[in-house]
Motif scaffolding. Sequence first.
Motif, PDB file in Angstrom:
ATOM      1  N   LEU A  30       0.819  -1.213   0.000  1.00 45.55           N
ATOM      2  CA  LEU A  30       0.000   0.000   0.000  1.00 45.55           C
ATOM      3  C   LEU A  30       0.850   1.259   0.000  1.00 45.55           C
ATOM      4  O   LEU A  30       0.496   2.249  -0.645  1.00 45.55           O
ATOM      5  N   GLN A 153      -3.935  -5.942  -1.066  1.00 44.40           N
ATOM      6  CA  GLN A 153      -3.503  -5.507  -2.402  1.00 44.40           C
ATOM      7  C   GLN A 153      -4.668  -5.201  -3.332  1.00 44.40           C
ATOM      8  O   GLN A 153      -4.464  -4.557  -4.366  1.00 44.40           O
ATOM      9  N   GLY A 154      -5.861  -5.690  -2.972  1.00 46.50           N
ATOM     10  CA  GLY A 154      -7.014  -5.494  -3.837  1.00 46.50           C
ATOM     11  C   GLY A 154      -8.084  -4.633  -3.218  1.00 46.50           C
ATOM     12  O   GLY A 154      -8.310  -3.498  -3.616  1.00 46.50           O
ATOM     13  N   VAL A 157      -7.104  -1.113  -1.906  1.00 45.04           N
ATOM     14  CA  VAL A 157      -6.716  -0.215  -3.004  1.00 45.04           C
ATOM     15  C   VAL A 157      -7.941   0.209  -3.797  1.00 45.04           C
ATOM     16  O   VAL A 157      -8.078   1.381  -4.196  1.00 45.04           O
ATOM     17  N   ILE A 158      -8.858  -0.737  -4.043  1.00 49.40           N
ATOM     18  CA  ILE A 158     -10.108  -0.397  -4.737  1.00 49.40           C
ATOM     19  C   ILE A 158     -10.896   0.623  -3.922  1.00 49.40           C
ATOM     20  O   ILE A 158     -11.443   1.598  -4.464  1.00 49.40           O
ATOM     21  N   GLN A 252       3.491  -0.878  -9.744  1.00 49.80           N
ATOM     22  CA  GLN A 252       2.298  -0.075  -9.470  1.00 49.80           C
ATOM     23  C   GLN A 252       2.434   1.370  -9.961  1.00 49.80           C
ATOM     24  O   GLN A 252       1.504   1.903 -10.580  1.00 49.80           O
ATOM     25  N   THR A 268      -6.638   4.126  -9.632  1.00 49.95           N
ATOM     26  CA  THR A 268      -6.252   3.409  -8.415  1.00 49.95           C
ATOM     27  C   THR A 268      -7.098   2.154  -8.233  1.00 49.95           C
ATOM     28  O   THR A 268      -6.585   1.092  -7.872  1.00 49.95           O
ATOM     29  N   SER A 269      -8.415   2.255  -8.498  1.00 50.03           N
ATOM     30  CA  SER A 269      -9.294   1.091  -8.354  1.00 50.03           C
ATOM     31  C   SER A 269      -8.931  -0.008  -9.343  1.00 50.03           C
ATOM     32  O   SER A 269      -8.986  -1.199  -9.016  1.00 50.03           O
ATOM     33  N   GLY A 272      -6.000  -1.840  -8.026  1.00 47.66           N
ATOM     34  CA  GLY A 272      -6.424  -2.736  -6.964  1.00 47.66           C
ATOM     35  C   GLY A 272      -7.044  -4.008  -7.507  1.00 47.66           C
ATOM     36  O   GLY A 272      -6.779  -5.105  -6.995  1.00 47.66           O
ATOM     37  N   ASN A 275      -4.146  -6.161  -9.415  1.00 44.99           N
ATOM     38  CA  ASN A 275      -3.148  -6.731  -8.500  1.00 44.99           C
ATOM     39  C   ASN A 275      -3.778  -7.622  -7.439  1.00 44.99           C
ATOM     40  O   ASN A 275      -3.257  -8.694  -7.122  1.00 44.99           O
ATOM     41  N   GLY A 276      -4.902  -7.167  -6.877  1.00 51.14           N
ATOM     42  CA  GLY A 276      -5.477  -7.861  -5.742  1.00 51.14           C
ATOM     43  C   GLY A 276      -6.397  -9.012  -6.079  1.00 51.14           C
ATOM     44  O   GLY A 276      -6.671  -9.841  -5.211  1.00 51.14           O
TER      45      GLY A 276
END
Length: 442
Positions: A30, A153-154, A157-158, A252, A268-269, A272, A275-276
């Motif tokens: 993050l 990570q998901g 971030v979302i 990222q 950014t979403s 997320g 990656n997540g």
Amino acid sequence: MNSEVRKSPWWWIPTLYIAEGLPYFAVNTLTVLMYVRLGIGLKEMAFYTGWLYLPWVIKPFWSPFVDLFRTKRWWAIAMQLLIGICMACVAFFLPTGFFFSTTLAVFWLMAFFSATHDIAADGYYMLELPPHDQAAFVGVRSTFYRIASVIGQGGLVILAGWLETTTGNIPLSWALVFALLSIFFIAVALYHMRVMPSPPDDVAQKGVTPKTILGDFCRTFVTFFKKRYVGTALAFMLLYRLPEALCIKLVQPFLVAPRDAGGLALTTSQVGFVNGTVGVIALLLGGIIGGLAISRGGLRRWLWPMALSLTLPCVFYCLLAMLQPDNFFWISSAIFVEQFGYGFGFSAYMLYLIYFSRGESQTSHYAFCTAFMALGMMIPGMAAGWLHEICGEYNLLGADGPQGYVNFFWIVMATCAATLLVCLKVHIDPAFGRKEKGKSQE
């Protein structure tokens, strides 16, 4: 709630291992995206967040001292409370004008508390559960640690991306994310006070002093460096993941960087999600298939295919940087392939750590191996931003436009030679990891 229910591992294993995973991903994942979104330069971001790995590097040096004071249960709950306080401090400082230095200091403390929590939680797990239950729940603890990865990570971030869009205030958005994490950790610590049993053997060790611990540690340290083939083993631990170590701090930022800066301009979403969810699913699949492959053919047989699967998919980042596609499906597909290859190749690395740790003081030697693993991620990651800056000054491929990310990812491809070289030199028993007649050969 009766005592029998309170003693059920299902009441505390899921939350304990989510609490173990979330701070690690908050500190090491993050922070990268958050600082980039807050305008911190890549060189400064990579260098200073690279230092956050240090508590995991030096963890074996202080882990024996946890046995001197209180219980593993006490340490685990205390660290959860301290992590919650750190999360609250991050949320408080982010909207300020001096957020970078203050939050970095808090994140370093959080990393120290998280590494200590790892020691206490894993020790508590072994003390509370009998051997047959330890084996039965090992998959459960691993699953919930991976769930923490998806959340860290998901999901978070979302959420940060949604808040950025909704509020239009990036510092406030990330502050709210860390405020939510703070509430979670304080709540989970209070919850664990009620549901985590107190094992009879979970007591401070008597007759043990810092002097005896230091003596035992020195003996273990010496025996580790006297192991056969220790030189090639250390080279393998430090260099096998070199391409990943360079990439991890810049992938990222590359995904969110504007196109005129050489990036893919994802939100950014979107980062997320890719990656997540996409990335984590691919990573898990690669790891599962990698473990099955080794069990059938042995570590030595699968080392080269796994090394190639770890390194060759890095070319997808080169292509993404060169082509800068705007199709989210193709971007997600490329990252899926890269993460699957990494998960498959990482299986060989983790099993080698177990292989090299065998023998006297296996647990302590494995802790040293994981420390070198963290060091191998820390040092290249700290240099990644500086390397990207240097890469931006040269047009190695004769193409138009910004070349920082293009050149950087091609240099990452060149470092794959280090991975292949250490595979050529490392010594592995051909029978290790292979199942024969229903048994695993070790």
